[in-house]
Design a protein around this motif. Structure first.
Motif, short mmCIF file in Angstrom:
data_model
loop_
_atom_site.label_atom_id
_atom_site.label_comp_id
_atom_site.label_asym_id
_atom_site.label_seq_id
_atom_site.Cartn_x
_atom_site.Cartn_y
_atom_site.Cartn_z
N CYS A 282 58.87 14.37 17.06
CA CYS A 282 60.06 15.22 17.05
C CYS A 282 60.19 15.86 18.43
O CYS A 282 59.24 16.49 18.92
CB CYS A 282 59.89 16.29 15.98
SG CYS A 282 61.18 17.52 15.93
N ASN B 114 65.49 21.21 14.95
CA ASN B 114 64.54 20.29 14.34
C ASN B 114 63.35 21.11 13.86
O ASN B 114 62.89 22.00 14.57
CB ASN B 114 64.01 19.28 15.37
CG ASN B 114 64.98 18.18 15.65
OD1 ASN B 114 65.76 17.80 14.81
ND2 ASN B 114 64.93 17.65 16.86
N GLU C 228 66.24 17.67 10.35
CA GLU C 228 67.32 17.87 11.31
C GLU C 228 68.32 18.78 10.62
O GLU C 228 69.09 18.34 9.77
CB GLU C 228 67.93 16.53 11.71
CG GLU C 228 66.96 15.62 12.44
CD GLU C 228 67.59 14.33 12.92
OE1 GLU C 228 68.80 14.11 12.70
OE2 GLU C 228 66.86 13.52 13.52
N PHE D 296 68.47 15.26 17.88
CA PHE D 296 68.53 14.66 16.55
C PHE D 296 68.58 13.14 16.67
O PHE D 296 69.26 12.61 17.53
CB PHE D 296 69.77 15.13 15.80
CG PHE D 296 69.69 16.54 15.29
CD1 PHE D 296 68.52 17.26 15.29
CD2 PHE D 296 70.82 17.14 14.78
CE1 PHE D 296 68.46 18.55 14.80
CE2 PHE D 296 70.79 18.44 14.27
CZ PHE D 296 69.60 19.14 14.29
#
Length: 165
Positions: free
Chosen positions: A52, A21, A35, A56
């Motif tokens: 984040c 990420n 991603e 994912f």
């Protein structure tokens, strides 16, 4: 690279061997989480801020078998309304060893090694090694050639004693 869109295009051109990420942004306030996997670059954007962690959301097939810890961190950040917190508050939330975002399971090769924060609005970079002193940089001055006053940063990554000593 000047814009988030340019960064996204660059990532789409670079081949990747692993899954990661990346949080990216630009001075115009355009932010994205990329991603990135060997098969694709999937993009999440938002005008209100992005969260984040180490899994994912879109490319779930690329996740490790167990991402419970990462999902818990994501939920905690969402509950804290992290996307609207100040840079200092967010940095401290991640760097504080008492925070649920900080991990010290170094014996199992899992733990917070460093914390890093950058503000596109103020051009301020803040970083620290785990439980260490904080380096706070005016990135505009640094990029223009101004030397840093701090010569080293230190942290504390404690390993539990073994039977062998």
């Amino acid at each position: 690279m000047r814009t988030t869109d340019q960064i996204i295009e660059l990532f789409k051109q670079i081949s990747q061997a692993s899954c990661y990420n990346f949080s990216v942004g630009d001075v115009n306030g355009h932010y994205a989480v990329l991603e990135v996997s060997p098969n694709a670059v999937l993009v999440r954007t938002s005008d209100t801020g992005l969260i984040c962690t180490n899994h994912f959301l879109q490319a779930e097939a690329c996740n490790r078998p167990d991402v419970t810890c990462s999902r818990n961190r994501y939920s905690f950040l969402t509950e804290q309304k992290a996307a609207s917190m100040t840079q200092n508050d967010l940095f401290n939330l991640f760097a504080d060893s008492a925070s649920p975002l900080f991990f010290d399971d170094y014996d199992n090769l899992f733990g917070t090694l460093h914390t890093f924060s950058y503000s596109f609005e103020t051009r301020r970079l803040i970083t620290a090694l785990a439980q260490g002193n904080v380096l706070d940089i005016n990135a505009s001055e640094w990029f223009a050639g101004k030397d840093l006053t701090m010569k080293a940063i230190y942290g504390n990554i404690a390993k539990k004693p073994t039977q062998d000593g």
